[in-house]
Design a protein around this motif. Structure first.
Motif, PDB file in Angstrom:
ATOM      1  N   GLN A 138       8.790   0.392   2.571  1.00  0.00           N
ATOM      2  CA  GLN A 138       7.370   1.577   2.664  1.00  0.00           C
ATOM      3  C   GLN A 138       6.548   0.966   3.678  1.00  0.00           C
ATOM      4  O   GLN A 138       5.851   2.016   4.128  1.00  0.00           O
ATOM      5  N   ARG A 139       6.422  -0.299   4.162  1.00  0.00           N
ATOM      6  CA  ARG A 139       4.918  -0.561   5.067  1.00  0.00           C
ATOM      7  C   ARG A 139       5.511  -0.042   6.301  1.00  0.00           C
ATOM      8  O   ARG A 139       4.325   0.322   7.196  1.00  0.00           O
ATOM      9  N   LYS A 194       6.750   3.304   6.592  1.00  0.00           N
ATOM     10  CA  LYS A 194       6.821   4.381   5.732  1.00  0.00           C
ATOM     11  C   LYS A 194       5.282   4.289   6.060  1.00  0.00           C
ATOM     12  O   LYS A 194       4.707   5.228   6.770  1.00  0.00           O
ATOM     13  N   ASN A 195       4.291   3.689   5.603  1.00  0.00           N
ATOM     14  CA  ASN A 195       2.410   3.796   6.202  1.00  0.00           C
ATOM     15  C   ASN A 195       2.401   3.545   7.384  1.00  0.00           C
ATOM     16  O   ASN A 195       1.520   3.862   8.069  1.00  0.00           O
ATOM     17  N   LYS A 238       2.806   6.839   8.889  1.00  0.00           N
ATOM     18  CA  LYS A 238       1.890   8.224   8.221  1.00  0.00           C
ATOM     19  C   LYS A 238       0.405   7.348   8.697  1.00  0.00           C
ATOM     20  O   LYS A 238      -0.202   8.968   8.746  1.00  0.00           O
ATOM     21  N   SER A 239       0.550   6.585   9.715  1.00  0.00           N
ATOM     22  CA  SER A 239      -0.868   6.061   9.709  1.00  0.00           C
ATOM     23  C   SER A 239      -0.734   6.589  10.872  1.00  0.00           C
ATOM     24  O   SER A 239      -2.250   6.905  11.735  1.00  0.00           O
ATOM     25  N   VAL A 272       1.116  -1.600  -0.222  1.00  0.00           N
ATOM     26  CA  VAL A 272      -0.389   0.072   0.005  1.00  0.00           C
ATOM     27  C   VAL A 272       1.260   0.925  -0.171  1.00  0.00           C
ATOM     28  O   VAL A 272       2.083   1.450   0.832  1.00  0.00           O
ATOM     29  N   SER A 273       0.579   1.898  -0.912  1.00  0.00           N
ATOM     30  CA  SER A 273       1.568   3.523  -0.716  1.00  0.00           C
ATOM     31  C   SER A 273       0.312   4.376  -0.615  1.00  0.00           C
ATOM     32  O   SER A 273       0.783   5.816   0.212  1.00  0.00           O
ATOM     33  N   ASP A 274      -0.989   4.881  -0.838  1.00  0.00           N
ATOM     34  CA  ASP A 274      -0.930   6.222  -0.584  1.00  0.00           C
ATOM     35  C   ASP A 274      -2.741   5.996  -1.133  1.00  0.00           C
ATOM     36  O   ASP A 274      -3.008   4.880  -1.041  1.00  0.00           O
ATOM     37  N   GLU A 275      -3.476   6.538  -0.753  1.00  0.00           N
ATOM     38  CA  GLU A 275      -5.050   6.961  -1.136  1.00  0.00           C
ATOM     39  C   GLU A 275      -5.065   8.040  -2.917  1.00  0.00           C
ATOM     40  O   GLU A 275      -4.758   8.974  -2.821  1.00  0.00           O
ATOM     41  N   ARG A 278      -1.592   1.204  -4.905  1.00  0.00           N
ATOM     42  CA  ARG A 278      -0.242   0.203  -4.179  1.00  0.00           C
ATOM     43  C   ARG A 278       0.859   0.631  -5.335  1.00  0.00           C
ATOM     44  O   ARG A 278       0.345   0.936  -6.189  1.00  0.00           O
TER      45      ARG A 278
END
Length: 402
Positions: free
Chosen positions: A375-376, A378-379, A382-383, A174-177, A354
């Protein structure tokens, strides 16, 4: 010179073909055309594009203008089209470049567009079973060569109502929305997205802005003033990035030349700008590219002058965009990836994106495993709002010291 491969029996397609589509009994019957000359696949690409696009990065006009603006040599271009007989069903373009010290294949525009999804025939894809789509993606990956890794950033989890369309395309994280406003009219948009308190707030800000002078709102497609408007937008955008303490992705002469050329140079992709003025001076802008009845906002700018901030010129500009465009025949206003207040207020579609890694060598597999783990992480940061705020504060301080 285009190269065509058909492969061997990878797997069967189950399910039923849509009306008007040739039924394919075996993935091996599909042909994959690869070329470094876009002219060789333009007809097939534009035939797919006629069904609608999900991003300017899927537009033939956008891609070829990008290549021309940056002088990317033909040897560094890779265009891929998958065909069922004479019917194109899938197309995408990749840049042969170097990323992270490796030979890589990556989307040309990167994060300048909301999604870099392959351009697909959605009706055809709906007729395939999940197992058949998995076999298709395996075959596509097998046709890529000359690199350690193909990196496809920001692909949607759901496209055209198909969940997991790209789920079997390499490995992903997952990267963003992606955020969009999709409405039949301004009345529907207003009713569903604005509460009574929101309308009151917008009215108060509008009154404050009006008290400062004469307000003008223009929609610009072709104008002698376009270079001046673009210069102002980039200047305002640069001021904003400097305030945030982050690099300006538009602070490059080649990037700015590209956006000017993309605005006026397309056959099916057209530029459309929204400009809000106060006493004749530009105080807010939005740069959009239009394809059919879909509008994609790529850049917005707003004056950072403290004296006009109480009137929220950026929000007032966007309010007028919504009021004007949804009653003007447009069905979608794409506001790109990354959550902001304005997207929270106006967007009713939020599509998970993604990053996809397609390792082509052992080196690529090792990198994909490590980068996806990063990347995970980073998520996770950010969450968590507090952790992310602390990270942004640290980043700004480090930027100031440099």
């Amino acid at each position: 010179m285009a190269r065509e491969t058909s492969g061997q029996g990878v797997g069967e397609i189950s399910g039923h073909a849509s009306p008007g589509l040739a039924h394919v009994s075996n993935i091996a019957d599909l042909a994959i055309v690869t070329t470094n000359n876009p002219a060789e696949i333009e007809q097939d690409w534009r035939a797919l594009e006629a069904g609608g696009i999900e991003s300017p990065g899927q537009s033939f006009d956008f891609l070829t203008q990008w290549i021309a603006s940056f002088g990317i040599p033909q040897s560094a271009q890779l265009f891929v089209v998958v065909k069922d007989g004479g019917l194109p069903v899938l197309a995408f373009a990749l840049h042969r470049t170097r990323l992270w010290g490796m030979k890589a294949l990556a989307a040309f525009p990167g994060d300048h567009v909301g999604t870099n999804a392959p351009l697909v025939n959605l009706a055809y894809m709906r007729a395939m079973s999940p197992a058949a789509r998995k076999a298709l993606w395996q075959k596509v990956q097998g046709a890529l060569d000359g690199a350690d890794l193909a990196y496809l950033c920001c692909l949607p989890e759901t496209l055209g109502g198909i969940d997991g369309l790209f789920a079997d395309l390499g490995q992903s994280v997952v990267s963003d929305e992606l955020h969009r406003a999709v409405f039949d009219s301004w009345e529907q948009c207003d009713r569903l997205q604005r509460t009574r308190s929101r309308r009151k707030h917008d009215k108060q800000q509008g009154a404050k802005l009006a008290a400062m002078g004469e307000i003008g709102f223009d929609i610009v497609e072709q104008s002698e003033d376009l270079p001046e408007i673009l210069d102002c937008m980039f200047r305002q955008r640069n001021d904003r990035f400097r305030e945030l303490g982050i690099p300006d992705p538009f602070n490059d002469a080649a990037i700015r030349r590209f956006y000017a050329a993309a605005f006026t140079g397309g056959k099916t992709l057209k530029g459309r700008m929204h400009v809000l003025r106060l006493n004749g001076e530009i105080v807010a802008t939005r740069y959009n590219l239009v394809h059919g009845n879909r509008m994609f906002c790529l850049i917005s700018g707003m004056s950072t002058a403290p004296k006009i901030q109480p009137g929220s010129p950026g929000k007032q500009c966007l309010l007028r965009v919504m009021q004007t465009e949804f009653d003007g025949g447009y069905a979608m206003f794409d506001m790109g990836a990354g959550m902001t207040d304005e997207k929270r207020h106006w967007c009713n579609e939020h599509i998970v994106l993604r990053h996809h890694y397609l390792p082509l060598t052992l080196r690529g597999r090792i990198f994909a495993a490590s980068h996806s783990t990063y990347q995970r992480f980073k998520n996770i940061v950010k969450s968590n709002s507090r952790t992310f705020a602390a990270f942004k504060s640290l980043r700004a301080r480090l930027k100031g010291r440099r």
